[in-house]
Design an enzyme around this catalytic site. Structure first.
Site, PDB file in Angstrom:
ATOM      1  N   THR A  48     -17.081 -47.026 -44.956  1.00 41.23           N
ATOM      2  CA  THR A  48     -16.556 -48.338 -44.575  1.00 41.23           C
ATOM      3  C   THR A  48     -16.787 -49.375 -45.666  1.00 41.23           C
ATOM      4  OG1 THR A  48     -16.996 -47.762 -42.273  1.00 41.23           O
ATOM      5  CG2 THR A  48     -16.610 -50.075 -42.724  1.00 41.23           C
ATOM      6  N   TYR A 110     -12.670 -32.427 -50.451  1.00 44.11           N
ATOM      7  CA  TYR A 110     -11.639 -31.987 -51.398  1.00 44.11           C
ATOM      8  C   TYR A 110     -11.814 -30.554 -51.884  1.00 44.11           C
ATOM      9  CZ  TYR A 110      -8.078 -32.063 -55.022  1.00 44.11           C
ATOM     10  OH  TYR A 110      -6.977 -31.778 -55.778  1.00 44.11           O
ATOM     11  N   LYS A 164     -24.906 -37.575 -38.488  1.00 38.53           N
ATOM     12  CA  LYS A 164     -23.850 -38.470 -38.025  1.00 38.53           C
ATOM     13  C   LYS A 164     -22.636 -37.575 -37.802  1.00 38.53           C
ATOM     14  CE  LYS A 164     -20.899 -42.343 -39.374  1.00 38.53           C
ATOM     15  NZ  LYS A 164     -20.465 -43.241 -40.476  1.00 38.53           N
ATOM     16  N   ILE A 206     -23.641 -44.689 -35.592  1.00 33.75           N
ATOM     17  CA  ILE A 206     -23.443 -45.491 -36.793  1.00 33.75           C
ATOM     18  C   ILE A 206     -22.020 -46.001 -36.674  1.00 33.75           C
ATOM     19  CG2 ILE A 206     -23.243 -45.500 -39.301  1.00 33.75           C
ATOM     20  CD1 ILE A 206     -25.499 -43.442 -39.380  1.00 33.75           C
TER      21      ILE A 206
END
Length: 291
Positions: A48, A110, A164, A206
């Site tokens: 973020t 990726y 998380k 979170i």
């Protein structure tokens, strides 16, 4: 050891000026807003924060500024992750983490490693980390899901204190909750699923939206942890529209618009991200005005 990560952490956005530079006054305003809103801890340099568009020098200055503003009032978690294991180890060595309490490190993106590759990646981080480490599983961004089995295997390592989890697959979350070590933390990385995760035995969130509504979000999670389901879900249902709006056109464009509407900071983002459409901005404005 890591009980401070129970409750609501917020993944701080990075306010920018119109020229694209970091708005350090906006950062100060955001940190103060979150602290006064009652969140349990702050997460610095996560997704973020648009950390992938920040230079090494900017990351260093931003982390130091947030630590200075926070002034040890709340625990701090710093994001150090990527898809080059050796580079992450070097970054951990080069980063001053003296003001931080834990590291958040995302599943490599990726290059899409196997489950064994993910395990060995995190084992290497575990073996080199000077702080407790939170795993971060977010397959919508990384292209690879870390399975419950791999998470539980990693949970046996000494520095790995929790995850998380933003898989969106609640069955996977339940598998982790069912078989995890007692002190291993399971933290939601999905705002909409945070309360269901807590009521199933998880430890908190979170949050992205939590920085726009810190009082409401942290109270919702505290009530959930206390088993006050009716009161906690009442708050969730009230916040439900903005949980959609915040992600409708990408993160952090949505939450930055919320913060703009609340006069916390501006809503500038860095390319390749762009600000939200006028239509979405109108919906966010209406929600903020009425809540």
């Amino acid at each position: 050891m890591s009980a401070f990560l129970r409750g609501t952490g917020v993944a701080l956005a990075t306010p920018f000026n119109s020229d694209g530079s970091i708005d350090f006054e906006g950062v100060r305003s955001l940190v103060e807003f979150c602290i006064s809103g009652g969140v349990e801890y702050l997460v610095v340099l996560g997704t973020t924060a648009e950390s992938v568009t920040l230079s090494k020098e900017e990351k260093k200055k931003l982390a130091a500024h947030i630590a200075q503003v926070n002034n040890k009032r709340l625990p701090l978690v710093i994001g150090i992750g990527g898809n080059n294991t050796a580079a992450i180890i070097q970054e951990m060595k080069d980063t001053d983490v003296s003001d931080f309490d834990a590291i958040l490190s995302v599943v490599p993106m990726y290059n899409r490693p196997t489950q064994e590759g993910i395990y060995q990646h995190y084992k290497t981080i575990n073996d080199n980390a000077s702080l407790p480490v939170l795993l971060y599983n977010v397959p919508s961004r990384t292209g690879t899901n870390m399975t419950a089995e791999t998470t539980l295997r990693l949970a046996q390592l000494d520095k790995i204190v929790g995850i998380k989890e933003a898989t969106g697959d609640f069955t996977q979350v339940l598998k982790i909750l069912k078989s995890k070590p007692k002190d291993f933390l399971v933290i939601s990385g999905d705002d909409a699923l945070a309360l269901p995760l807590v009521t199933a035995g998880g430890d908190g969130v979170i949050s992205v939206v939590g920085q726009g509504f810190p009082k409401e979000f942290s109270e919702m999670i505290r009530l959930g942890l206390a088993g006050e389901n009716k009161k906690s879900f009442d708050i969730l249902y009230k916040l439900l529209p903005v949980l959609d709006y915040a992600f409708a056109e990408g993160n952090p464009a949505g939450i930055k618009n919320v913060l703009k509407q609340k006069n916390i900071c501006n809503d500038h983002v860095r390319l390749p991200l762009v600000s939200v459409s006028q239509d979405l901005a109108n919906k966010i404005e209406e929600f903020v005005k009425n809540n």
